[in-house]
Write a protein that holds these residues in place. Structure first.
Motif, PDB file in Angstrom:
ATOM      1  N   ALA A 256       0.875  -1.254  -0.131  1.00 33.68           N
ATOM      2  CA  ALA A 256       0.054  -0.049  -0.058  1.00 33.68           C
ATOM      3  C   ALA A 256       0.879   1.227   0.034  1.00 33.68           C
ATOM      4  CB  ALA A 256      -0.896   0.013   1.045  1.00 33.68           C
ATOM      5  N   THR A 257       1.911   1.353   0.527  1.00 32.96           N
ATOM      6  CA  THR A 257       2.958   2.366   0.967  1.00 32.96           C
ATOM      7  C   THR A 257       3.745   2.647  -0.505  1.00 32.96           C
ATOM      8  OG1 THR A 257       3.088   2.004   3.189  1.00 32.96           O
ATOM      9  CG2 THR A 257       4.717   3.474   2.288  1.00 32.96           C
ATOM     10  N   LEU A 258       4.043   1.477  -1.146  1.00 34.42           N
ATOM     11  CA  LEU A 258       4.689   1.506  -2.250  1.00 34.42           C
ATOM     12  C   LEU A 258       3.769   2.075  -3.496  1.00 34.42           C
ATOM     13  CD1 LEU A 258       7.093  -1.444  -2.446  1.00 34.42           C
ATOM     14  CD2 LEU A 258       7.715   1.081  -2.084  1.00 34.42           C
ATOM     15  N   ALA A 259       2.591   1.840  -3.303  1.00 34.34           N
ATOM     16  CA  ALA A 259       1.431   2.201  -4.473  1.00 34.34           C
ATOM     17  C   ALA A 259       1.290   3.741  -4.110  1.00 34.34           C
ATOM     18  CB  ALA A 259       0.078   1.329  -4.095  1.00 34.34           C
ATOM     19  N   ASP A 260       1.237   4.021  -2.911  1.00 31.87           N
ATOM     20  CA  ASP A 260       1.048   5.782  -2.677  1.00 31.87           C
ATOM     21  C   ASP A 260       2.368   6.423  -3.158  1.00 31.87           C
ATOM     22  OD1 ASP A 260       0.170   7.915  -1.368  1.00 31.87           O
ATOM     23  OD2 ASP A 260       0.823   7.337   0.531  1.00 31.87           O
ATOM     24  N   LEU A 261       3.454   5.969  -3.206  1.00 36.97           N
ATOM     25  CA  LEU A 261       4.723   6.315  -3.563  1.00 36.97           C
ATOM     26  C   LEU A 261       4.718   6.441  -5.086  1.00 36.97           C
ATOM     27  CD1 LEU A 261       7.801   7.671  -3.752  1.00 36.97           C
ATOM     28  CD2 LEU A 261       8.463   5.158  -3.449  1.00 36.97           C
ATOM     29  N   ALA A 262       4.082   5.392  -5.863  1.00 38.04           N
ATOM     30  CA  ALA A 262       3.982   5.413  -7.359  1.00 38.04           C
ATOM     31  C   ALA A 262       3.114   6.500  -7.734  1.00 38.04           C
ATOM     32  CB  ALA A 262       3.483   3.919  -7.800  1.00 38.04           C
TER      33      ALA A 262
END
Length: 497
Positions: A256-262
């Protein structure tokens, strides 16, 4: 036995749901494990929180924070909040029940972690220095960010793009990076071979803090200075996550956090006028959101996909809006629906579907008037009355109605937002463009002239490209006025630098 309804939000549960909570609430639970939520202003007016603040006891403030109804029926566990603060559960228990903390460093650090508004505090928060401190500069250098060729060239663009080398832009970019370095998160951005092989919740929280700092830096300096940095950060963290090991719970929060970064990286490429690069990051965000069953993150990605494709692939943009509306049915807030219908309205205007545009704007007004909700996702903070007017203005430009567009943009400039400064500049440029298309050259020149000083601090590729086009239009000898010539001279001087 599976409940018929989610006990947190009341939504109907699917028959095969054995978790006892709906997917959005499960996602919210994961989010709160990784980083403190962005809470509404009314949060701090809750009576137990106000009493704790009046007592000048930060431990009691933290306890009131944990027990606030905003977090659901159950208080936030001490273990979760202790993780945010970098202490153990036992230490937090002593802080909440012991004497008031007097150590200023700890007071300011924890107040900043929880995002307590300064006006409620009995002590002053340190202002962020404009100049990068030596230890922050070292952190950035160790992260490999100063090695980016694009960072050195971030303030330089070709004359026909309307940019120019300015030390001020680089200065503000490094000031923003100092804030990113201050999170302590950049230590993770070493070469992937040297990174930790096991990821825990502490690292996930650090990545979340890094994404939040990118957002703050973007609001301060614009996307031009940060785009390449975010791209590199995304690449390194994605590679690290692909090779490391972690538990299932950590993995869901990490995805979820990496999706936010993307999504943040995609937005930076759009605002830097590098739209062709954005799709890959949105596709990555959608994939990761599905990995961790996080519909809120998937809806965000669809909303940005609609923004990306509304002019070049309007059919795809409308499909993205419809997918987001379907996915958010049952839990979406009025502000989210407002944003999605705004995306649809602008898309309909692009293809000159006037009836579709008016239908979408009617839905926008209906949803916007329903107001904000405490459960609004933090990224919706920009969906204000000014943003509604701004998108309406852009749609009227697409429909060939510069008079209506100018009225909408003028309403924004007459009621400026102190928070959404970059958006304010963007819509001011659009006002100048609308005035030019109306034939009001002097208003176009004066409006554009007033923006030139702002561009030394806020740098957006969309803005610089629009200003370059205005300079070209106003510089035509056959349409020259004294105000237009003055703007052209000032613009050229700013470009030379």
């Amino acid at each position: 036995m599976t409940h018929a309804n989610c006990p947190r939000c009341g939504a109907r549960l699917a028959r095969d749901n054995d978790s006892g909570r709906c997917a959005p609430c499960q996602a919210a639970e994961r989010d709160r494990l990784s980083t403190p939520p962005v809470v509404p202003a009314s949060f701090w007016e809750h009576e137990p929180v106000r009493w704790a603040l009046a007592e000048r006891h930060l431990g009691r403030v933290i306890r009131a924070y944990r027990c606030h109804p905003y977090h659901g029926r159950q208080p936030l566990p001490q273990t979760v909040v202790a993780g945010w603060l970098g202490i153990t559960q036992a230490q937090l228990s002593r802080v909440e029940n012991g004497p008031p903390i007097m150590h200023m460093d700890r007071l300011t650090q924890w107040a900043q972690v929880l995002r307590v508004p300064p006006r409620f505090l009995w002590f002053s928060l340190p202002s962020r220095p404009v100049k990068m401190a030596r230890h922050d500069a070292v952190s950035v250098e160790r992260a490999g960010l100063t090695a980016l060729p694009a960072l050195a060239d971030a303030g330089t663009t070709s004359p026909n793009q309307g940019g120019g080398t300015t030390d001020r832009r680089q200065f503000h970019a490094f000031a923003a990076l100092a804030g990113i370095a201050a999170t302590g998160s950049l230590g993770m951005l070493t070469a992937p071979g040297n990174a930790a092989r096991t990821i825990g919740m502490e690292q996930v929280r650090a990545v979340g803090a890094l994404v939040d700092e990118f957002r703050r830096a973007d609001a301060a300096v614009g996307a031009n200075q940060l785009c390449d940095i975010a791209i590199r950060v995304h690449a390194q963290l994605a590679e690290w996550a692909a090779k490391a090991t972690y538990s299932r719970g950590v993995g869901e929060a990490l995805q979820a956090t990496l999706a936010d970064l993307a999504i943040e990286t995609a937005w930076l490429t759009v605002d830097a006028n590098r739209r062709a690069e954005a799709r890959a990051y949105l596709n990555d965000a959608i994939t990761r959101a599905r990995f961790c069953d996080d519909p809120r993150m998937e809806v965000r990605a669809f909303a940005y996909l609609a923004l990306l494709t509304c002019q070049t692939r309007p059919g795809e943009a409308l499909h993205a809006v419809e997918a987001a509306l379907r996915s958010s049915a049952g839990w979406g807030t009025p502000r989210l629906a407002t944003l999605l219908h705004l995306r649809a309205a602008r898309t309909y205007a692009t293809v000159h579907d006037i009836s579709g545009f008016h239908r979408a704007m009617s839905r926008v007004q209906r949803e916007f008037e329903r107001g904000t909700r405490e459960e609004d996702m933090p990224f919706l903070h920009f969906v204000t009355a000014q943003e509604v007017k701004g998108i309406e203005g852009l749609a009227y430009l697409a429909l060939g109605r510069p008079d209506h567009a100018a009225d909408a943009f003028r309403a924004i400039t007459e009621n400026p937002s102190a928070v959404l400064r970059r958006n304010q500049i963007y819509y001011s440029v659009q006002l100048a463009s609308a005035a030019y298309r109306q034939g009001n050259l002097d208003e176009a020149a004066y409006t554009a002239m007033n923006l030139l000083p702002e561009l030394g601090q806020v740098s957006s590729g969309r803005v610089t490209l629009q200003l370059a086009q205005l300079r070209s239009d106003l510089g035509q000898p056959q349409r020259s006025t004294a105000a237009a010539r003055k703007f052209v001279e000032a613009y050229d001087q700013a470009v030379r630098g």
